[in-house]
Design a protein around this motif. Structure first.
Motif, mmCIF file in Angstrom:
data_model
loop_
_atom_site.group_PDB
_atom_site.id
_atom_site.type_symbol
_atom_site.label_atom_id
_atom_site.label_comp_id
_atom_site.label_asym_id
_atom_site.label_seq_id
_atom_site.Cartn_x
_atom_site.Cartn_y
_atom_site.Cartn_z
ATOM 1 N N LEU A 34 0.824 -1.200 0.000
ATOM 2 C CA LEU A 34 0.000 0.000 0.000
ATOM 3 C C LEU A 34 0.865 1.259 0.000
ATOM 4 N N GLY A 35 2.159 1.067 -0.151
ATOM 5 C CA GLY A 35 3.055 2.203 -0.240
ATOM 6 C C GLY A 35 4.047 2.269 0.899
ATOM 7 N N LYS A 36 5.170 2.926 0.620
ATOM 8 C CA LYS A 36 6.224 3.141 1.604
ATOM 9 C C LYS A 36 6.228 4.619 1.983
ATOM 10 N N GLN A 37 6.342 4.902 3.267
ATOM 11 C CA GLN A 37 6.282 6.282 3.727
ATOM 12 C C GLN A 37 7.389 6.605 4.708
ATOM 13 N N LYS A 38 7.736 7.898 4.752
ATOM 14 C CA LYS A 38 8.568 8.414 5.819
ATOM 15 C C LYS A 38 7.653 8.864 6.956
ATOM 16 N N ALA A 39 8.239 9.215 8.091
ATOM 17 C CA ALA A 39 7.456 9.554 9.273
ATOM 18 C C ALA A 39 6.656 10.839 9.070
ATOM 19 N N ASP A 40 5.603 10.993 9.888
ATOM 20 C CA ASP A 40 4.750 12.180 9.838
ATOM 21 C C ASP A 40 5.559 13.442 10.135
ATOM 22 N N SER A 41 5.087 14.559 9.587
ATOM 23 C CA SER A 41 5.722 15.855 9.855
ATOM 24 C C SER A 41 4.674 16.884 10.255
ATOM 25 N N ASP A 42 3.648 16.439 10.982
ATOM 26 C CA ASP A 42 2.577 17.346 11.386
ATOM 27 C C ASP A 42 2.934 18.092 12.669
ATOM 28 N N LYS A 43 1.995 18.897 13.163
ATOM 29 C CA LYS A 43 2.258 19.739 14.328
ATOM 30 C C LYS A 43 2.435 18.943 15.622
ATOM 31 N N TYR A 44 2.040 17.682 15.600
ATOM 32 C CA TYR A 44 2.190 16.841 16.789
ATOM 33 C C TYR A 44 3.549 16.129 16.836
#
Length: 789
Positions: A634-644
């Motif tokens: 379903l895809g490869k992702q890097k970590a979140d970069s949101d305000k949290y």
């Protein structure tokens, strides 16, 4: 006469029963509660008309239900033990030491009252030398009173308290037999920076360190005696690496004491730290006319410490505290945990990725601190106190608690701060000044740090996040003083910073906002709890705090409310919630480490049921994560970069999935070196069977010491997937020398039912059987081992 008040700091473990002169005194006690509290001869007779129950220590006076159905038991409990001391021991020093008894104790020997002790969290030492019969039977009787008492810290009535103090002789009891010329007990001696052994390290580096050992020797006999001290430092393999080359000899007058001070250089020391918790053994021998008459062995860790505004430095390396709070209670038995159970709690704290624990809100057991030393967990030791300041007698008892806590615990390398503060209480300036001074009187060194929740006299400021106001909290703290966010993640979400009076605000919570979430509440609410902790932990580091400690590691019961306080990242039976894995993902993976902690990890915080949620949260401390559904990427992702996530060591990974498809969801995490780790969850099917597992957490179960382990019955489908919404009633059966402290019938929560298993007196095989209508029964064979104590 030479009296040295030579001073130094902390870097060891507790005074352990390492010689035959100090032995556990836990077996063959008798117990009764709720009887006539008047002391009479009937209580001391073997043929007493009282219906005594045979028990062993540690012991709780009342088995409490796991859920609060009424206030914990309070009242009078009696403990007695018959014992014989050999006639050949006459002339020796004989004492009995209690590590903890809740909470006011009257002690009688052979019918005569010898001592009263106020306080349930710290040890007391009973010198019985002149009262026991030698070559004949003796009886010790202890009357305990754990009713509300405003002069005994914490002082607040149970009905208004945010935790419970339970009952019984709930920590170890020791029988001490020594020569009259012996090393004193630090708490019993009751002397500033004195008593027992005290060790301090300075000029610490990887090439050398200077160790100062202070030893107080008492002469309880008749006539002046000449004593000398022989000191050795042994490495983990038992090899002597340092010793005093010229033993120091001093004359000690009758019924007096002397303090010996030795300075020893150590070459190429192994330094203690959370990532390298190396412990030496320090052996101190008292010699008279060339013969050893007394000996103490303690574990010790060599390290340096400096805490200043915005920085904590250990061994010249900056460390950020990533910590938690802990209450010491178990379900059913309250505070009466075995030493191994204490270790297992520390193990879970380390396993969760924390490097620090606050002993909320009282001194925890010696054995818990020993485990922190061994596992590498920094500790803030705390005196008893919560939202209460009593009158003069309470204040004086609190001062004594501060001294006794430091004298008991001063040699632990894990302890870096002393919380000599009544938590969330309106302390006077005089009180704060005095407790701060006591800390520095007991350990007058540059690397000793007091701490308190009010920014006044103390070296380190301990605000909770909710003590500030949204949205600033502690971002604008201007003082040039180190501070630690000592609590966060619970109250600011529970009551919106409405204040500290939990009773008035207990109805403010919104089910899906609060961090107080049981495992039974399901995926959405467990994810909300994890997000609360993530958000607040991330926000804490927009300031100059030296670290933070979340509230808290384990769910617990408290007096002021009827429900379990469920903001723990593990529940009351030590099962993890999703937030546990968030914190675990914040630990830095140790390269080529043989340690079982701080490993690369990945965890899917999802039950993969068709519950209408289009996102999947994955926690990992790896570089990238790829998600697979039934083998299809379903895809490869890097970590979140949101305000949290801006200040996190390892932000989560959030995947959006368009359509639910039953089957297996897998997360593959890729490390920087290219290696991968994997975690999978599957859509649960129909409940089919029971699987039993036991929680060892680094320690096998031991016989003969009231050891306790949790046994879990998982309700699984035919493929081995836990049914996360199963609530089946599970019936447990125990075969062998052990007992189930929990009820025989336990209802599952989120697919798992738990019991608390207590090993019997003899090592051997224990069989656990779990049954439930319509499910294949589970069976588990457990082996209990002989205790080394």
């Amino acid at each position: 006469m030479f009296k040295s008040i030579f001073v130094f700091f902390i870097s060891l473990i507790f005074i352990q029963a390492s010689s035959a002169q100090t032995q556990l005194f836990n077996q063959d006690w008798e117990f009764v509660k709720d009887v006539d509290t008047i002391i009479n001869q009937n209580l001391f007779n073997r043929n007493s008309t009282v219906n005594w129950q045979k028990i062993s220590i540690p012991h709780t006076a009342n088995i409490e239900p796991i859920e609060k159905v009424k206030q914990q038991w309070q009242g009078f409990a009696f403990y007695r033990k018959f014992f014989v001391i050999s006639a050949s021991d006459k002339g020796k020093h004989i004492a009995i030491k209690f590590d903890g008894a809740m909470q006011e104790a009257d002690v009688y020997i052979n019918g005569q009252k010898i001592q009263n002790h106020k306080g349930g969290y710290l040890p007391f030492y009973v010198d019985v030398t002149k009262l026991v019969n030698y070559g004949a039977e003796n009886v010790i009787l202890v009357r305990l009173d754990n009713r509300d008492n405003p002069i005994i810290p914490p002082g607040k009535p149970i009905a208004d308290l945010d935790f419970n103090y339970y009952s019984g002789i709930y920590r170890n009891v020791w029988f001490i037999k020594k020569k009259q010329l012996h090393i004193s007990d630090a708490v019993a001696a009751n002397r500033k920076a004195g008593g027992g052994l005290l060790v301090h390290y300075k000029n610490v580096s990887s090439s050398s360190a200077t160790m100062t050992v202070q030893t107080e020797v008492e002469n309880g006999g008749e006539g002046e005696r000449t004593a000398s001290i022989r000191t050795k430092l042994l490495d983990a393999k038992g090899k002597v690496v340092a010793f005093n080359r010229i033993p120091l000899a001093l004359d000690i007058r009758e019924k007096d004491f002397e303090t010996f001070t030795q300075v020893i250089e150590i070459q190429n020391p192994q330094l203690w730290s959370p990532t390298h918790p190396y412990l030496y053994t320090l052996r101190v021998e008292v010699l008279e006319k060339g013969k050893v008459v007394d000996m103490e062995e303690i574990k010790t860790g060599i390290r340096s410490l400096k805490i200043e505004a915005g920085s904590l430095t250990l061994n010249d390396e900056k460390i950020t505290i990533r910590g938690t709070n802990r209450h010491q209670e178990y379900p059913y038995v309250g505070n009466a945990l075995s030493d191994n159970a204490q270790y297992r709690d520390a193990y879970k704290i380390k396993q969760a990725g924390f490097n620090f624990v606050r002993s909320s809100h009282y001194p925890h057991a010696n054995s818990f601190l020993d485990a922190c030393d061994e596992l590498g967990i920094l500790v803030m030791d705390a005196i008893p106190g919560w939202q209460f300041v009593g009158k003069e007698a309470f204040i004086e008892n609190s001062y004594q608690d501060t001294r006794d806590m430091m004298r008991r615990d001063r040699n632990h390398p894990s302890i870096i701060m002393w919380e000599a503060s009544l938590n969330e209480s309106g302390m006077s300036k005089a009180y704060m000044k005095k407790t701060h001074e006591i800390v520095h009187e007991e350990l007058p060194f540059d690397d000793t740090y007091s701490a308190g929740w009010i920014d006044d006299a103390y070296d380190v400021f301990l605000p909770a996040r909710q003590h500030g106001k949204y949205p600033v909290y502690w971002k604008n703290y201007k003082k040039d003083k180190p501070f630690l966010i000592a609590e966060y993640g619970d109250w600011e979400y529970y009551a919106g910073n409405a204040g500290f009076n939990q009773k008035d605000y207990q109805n403010l919570k919104k089910d899906e906002k609060t961090s107080r979430q049981l495992r039974a509440f399901g995926q959405k609410r467990l994810l909300q709890q994890a997000l609360n902790y993530q958000e607040s932990h991330n926000d804490n580091f927009y300031n100059k705090a030296i670290g933070d400690a979340n509230w808290l590691i384990f769910d617990y019961k408290r007096g002021y409310a009827d429900d379990i306080e469920s903001s723990g990242i593990m529940d009351i039976v030590r099962l993890p919630k999703f937030a546990f894995y968030f914190y675990q993902s914040q630990s830095i993976p140790e390269k080529n480490s043989k340690s079982e902690f701080n490993k690369p990890m990945v965890f899917i915080a999802n039950y993969w049921q068709n519950i209408g949620d289009s996102t999947v949260k994955v926690y990992s401390n790896c570089k990238e994560v790829e998600l697979f559904l039934n083998g299809k990427s379903l895809g490869k992702q890097k970590a979140d970069s949101d305000k949290y996530s801006t200040n996190l060591a390892y932000p989560p990974f959030t995947f959006s999935i368009k359509n639910f498809e039953a089957g297996t969801l897998s997360a593959v995490a890729y490390q920087i070196d290219g290696t991968v780790i994997k975690h999978s969850v599957s859509t649960p099917k129909t409940p089919s069977k029971i699987n039993l597992i036991v929680d060892y957490s680094g320690k096998n179960i031991k016989a003969g010491v009231n050891d306790l382990v949790f046994v879990y019955a998982e309700i699984l489908d035919e493929n081995g997937t836990i049914i996360p919404d199963a609530t089946n009633a599970i019936e447990f059966e125990i075969q062998g020398d052990a007992e189930n402290v929990a009820p025989k019938l336990v209802k599952a929560e989120a697919g798992i039912a738990a019991i608390l298993l207590k090993a019997g007196s003899k090592p051997g095989k224990i069989k656990v059987i779990a049954k439930s209508e319509g499910l294949v029964e589970g069976q588990l064979m457990i082996k209990s081992f002989k205790s080394s104590k």
